[in-house]
Write an enzyme that holds these catalytic residues in place. Structure first.
Site, PDB file in Angstrom:
ATOM      1  N   ASN A  10       0.855  -1.195   0.000  1.00 22.27           N
ATOM      2  CA  ASN A  10       0.000   0.000   0.000  1.00 22.27           C
ATOM      3  C   ASN A  10       0.890   1.243   0.000  1.00 22.27           C
ATOM      4  O   ASN A  10       1.472   1.581   1.027  1.00 22.27           O
ATOM      5  CB  ASN A  10      -0.898  -0.052   1.250  1.00 22.27           C
ATOM      6  CG  ASN A  10      -1.727   1.209   1.408  1.00 22.27           C
ATOM      7  OD1 ASN A  10      -1.833   2.022   0.496  1.00 22.27           O
ATOM      8  ND2 ASN A  10      -2.316   1.372   2.585  1.00 22.27           N
ATOM      9  N   LYS A  12      -0.023   4.208  -0.216  1.00 18.21           N
ATOM     10  CA  LYS A  12      -0.740   5.355   0.373  1.00 18.21           C
ATOM     11  C   LYS A  12      -0.618   6.573  -0.543  1.00 18.21           C
ATOM     12  O   LYS A  12      -0.589   6.429  -1.762  1.00 18.21           O
ATOM     13  CB  LYS A  12      -0.225   5.643   1.783  1.00 18.21           C
ATOM     14  CG  LYS A  12      -0.134   4.391   2.662  1.00 18.21           C
ATOM     15  CD  LYS A  12       0.037   4.726   4.101  1.00 18.21           C
ATOM     16  CE  LYS A  12       0.315   3.470   4.882  1.00 18.21           C
ATOM     17  NZ  LYS A  12       0.104   3.618   6.294  1.00 18.21           N
ATOM     18  N   HIS A  96      -9.511   0.893   5.130  1.00 21.46           N
ATOM     19  CA  HIS A  96      -8.223   1.150   5.789  1.00 21.46           C
ATOM     20  C   HIS A  96      -8.455   2.078   6.983  1.00 21.46           C
ATOM     21  O   HIS A  96      -9.276   2.996   6.915  1.00 21.46           O
ATOM     22  CB  HIS A  96      -7.243   1.784   4.791  1.00 21.46           C
ATOM     23  CG  HIS A  96      -5.839   1.797   5.307  1.00 21.46           C
ATOM     24  ND1 HIS A  96      -5.405   2.706   6.234  1.00 21.46           N
ATOM     25  CD2 HIS A  96      -4.781   0.992   5.043  1.00 21.46           C
ATOM     26  CE1 HIS A  96      -4.136   2.462   6.518  1.00 21.46           C
ATOM     27  NE2 HIS A  96      -3.732   1.415   5.814  1.00 21.46           N
ATOM     28  N   GLU A  98      -6.852   4.481   8.108  1.00 18.73           N
ATOM     29  CA  GLU A  98      -6.645   5.916   7.853  1.00 18.73           C
ATOM     30  C   GLU A  98      -7.929   6.541   7.310  1.00 18.73           C
ATOM     31  O   GLU A  98      -8.214   7.708   7.574  1.00 18.73           O
ATOM     32  CB  GLU A  98      -5.454   6.109   6.898  1.00 18.73           C
ATOM     33  CG  GLU A  98      -4.138   5.882   7.639  1.00 18.73           C
ATOM     34  CD  GLU A  98      -2.978   5.430   6.783  1.00 18.73           C
ATOM     35  OE1 GLU A  98      -3.066   5.491   5.549  1.00 18.73           O
ATOM     36  OE2 GLU A  98      -1.968   4.998   7.373  1.00 18.73           O
ATOM     37  N   GLU A 166      -5.153  -5.097  10.765  1.00 21.07           N
ATOM     38  CA  GLU A 166      -4.158  -4.036  10.889  1.00 21.07           C
ATOM     39  C   GLU A 166      -4.403  -3.237  12.168  1.00 21.07           C
ATOM     40  O   GLU A 166      -5.192  -2.275  12.163  1.00 21.07           O
ATOM     41  CB  GLU A 166      -4.246  -3.086   9.700  1.00 21.07           C
ATOM     42  CG  GLU A 166      -4.017  -3.736   8.358  1.00 21.07           C
ATOM     43  CD  GLU A 166      -3.464  -2.730   7.358  1.00 21.07           C
ATOM     44  OE1 GLU A 166      -2.347  -2.926   6.902  1.00 21.07           O
ATOM     45  OE2 GLU A 166      -4.154  -1.739   7.070  1.00 21.07           O
ATOM     46  N   GLY A 172       2.392   2.372  10.629  1.00 21.98           N
ATOM     47  CA  GLY A 172       3.282   3.523  10.422  1.00 21.98           C
ATOM     48  C   GLY A 172       4.013   3.967  11.675  1.00 21.98           C
ATOM     49  O   GLY A 172       4.604   5.039  11.706  1.00 21.98           O
ATOM     50  N   SER A 212       3.599  -1.999  10.333  1.00 17.93           N
ATOM     51  CA  SER A 212       5.058  -1.944  10.521  1.00 17.93           C
ATOM     52  C   SER A 212       5.775  -3.242  10.159  1.00 17.93           C
ATOM     53  O   SER A 212       6.789  -3.587  10.779  1.00 17.93           O
ATOM     54  CB  SER A 212       5.400  -1.495  11.946  1.00 17.93           C
ATOM     55  OG  SER A 212       4.901  -0.185  12.169  1.00 17.93           O
TER      56      SER A 212
HETATM   57  C1  PEP Z   1      -0.819   0.119   6.000  1.00 18.56           C
HETATM   58  O1  PEP Z   1      -0.940   1.292   5.744  1.00 18.56           O
HETATM   59  O2  PEP Z   1      -1.660  -0.686   5.582  1.00 18.56           O
HETATM   60  C2  PEP Z   1       0.327  -0.314   6.792  1.00 18.56           C
HETATM   61  C3  PEP Z   1       0.328  -1.512   7.275  1.00 18.56           C
HETATM   62  O3  PEP Z   1       1.327   0.632   6.991  1.00 18.56           O
HETATM   63  P1  PEP Z   1       2.788   0.353   7.634  1.00 18.56           P
HETATM   64  O4  PEP Z   1       3.312  -0.930   7.034  1.00 18.56           O
HETATM   65  O5  PEP Z   1       3.595   1.555   7.211  1.00 18.56           O
HETATM   66  O6  PEP Z   1       2.615   0.248   9.098  1.00 18.56           O
END
Ligand code: PEP
Length: 257
Positions: A10, A12, A96, A98, A166, A172, A212
């Protein structure tokens, strides 16, 4: 039923045309396990979808990061599921955190998006996950179960569906869930599917972890029995994404032992 390892990248809201070309070149030159072993899906921002579609190696696939909840029309700024289908984009990420948290997308709204996207023939990566406050108060599983329930009620083609766990506190932040924490929630989600949807769906649905994930922690996470792959944010923009794709072999090694 065997669940093929799934790795989503992703991107983003990141990238320029030059950066996109560079990442896609790195991916094209990489030696990764075959399509029989791992399904790789790259998710660039909308504006780069046609470019990535043209340049991306044929054994990798593409996802949009969102789409509108219904048929297109007078919805300024939105992109419809029909447009993605028309462009030949097979996958979409929905729900997601976000978008849930920054844009107030509710469980029902996410579920309606999943329903509409599937009805148009798109394959869906649907995200669920608890905040740190919810985890610390002991309600993590209740939260992800409620998110999953809303979505599951709308899923009619389970083979076109991937569930991404997630935890918001891990996205992040560099604070990855421990393999045991990830396995515990994935196990509970599979159990939830078993009880509420059916044994076959529970056994065949891929439940992937996001938060992460990087080149250093992916193998240990991938070794967990109910972790069927990853949704990767930050590290999907870096060469270590290749190592994350390669962690799929942890499953084949485990099987042959
Ligand atoms: C994501 O945005 O789906 C995600 C898992 O981000 P990150 O790997 O940066 O934590």
């Amino acid at each position: 039923m065997a669940r093929k390892f799934f790795v989503g990248g992703n991107w983003k809201c990141n990238g320029t045309v030059e950066e996109v070309k560079k990442i896609v070149t790195t991916l094209s030159e990489a030696e990764v396990p075959s399509e029989d072993v791992v399904e790789v899906v790259i998710s660039p921002p909308f504006v780069f979808l046609p470019l990535v579609k043209t340049l991306l190696r044929r054994d990798f696939s593409i996802a949009a990061q969102n789409c509108w909840v219904r048929k297109g029309g007078a919805f300024t700024g939105e992109v419809s599921a029909e447009m993605l289908v028309n462009l030949g984009i097979p996958w979409v990420i929905l729900g997601h955190s976000e978008r849930r948290l920054l844009l107030n997308e509710s469980n029902d709204f996410v579920a309606d998006k999943v329903s509409y996207a599937l009805s148009q023939g798109l394959k869906v990566i649907a995200c669920v996950g608890e905040t740190l406050e919810q985890r610390e108060s002991g309600s993590a599983m209740a939260v992800v179960a409620a998110q999953t329930k809303a979505i599951a009620e709308q899923v009619m083609h389970w083979s076109n569906f991937v569930l991404a766990y997630e935890p918001v506190w891990a996205i992040g932040t560099g604070k990855v869930a421990t393999p045991a924490q990830a396995q515990e929630v994935h196990f509970e989600l599979r159990k939830w599917l078993h009880v509420n949807v059916g044994a076959e769906v529970a056994a065949s649905t891929r439940i992937i972890y996001g938060g992460s994930v990087n080149g250093a922690n992916c193998k240990e996470l991938a070794a967990q029995p109910d972790v069927d792959g990853f949704l990767v944010g930050g590290a999907s923009l870096k060469p270590e994404f290749i190592d994350i794709i390669k962690s799929a072999t942890v499953k084949t090694t485990a099987k042959s032992e």
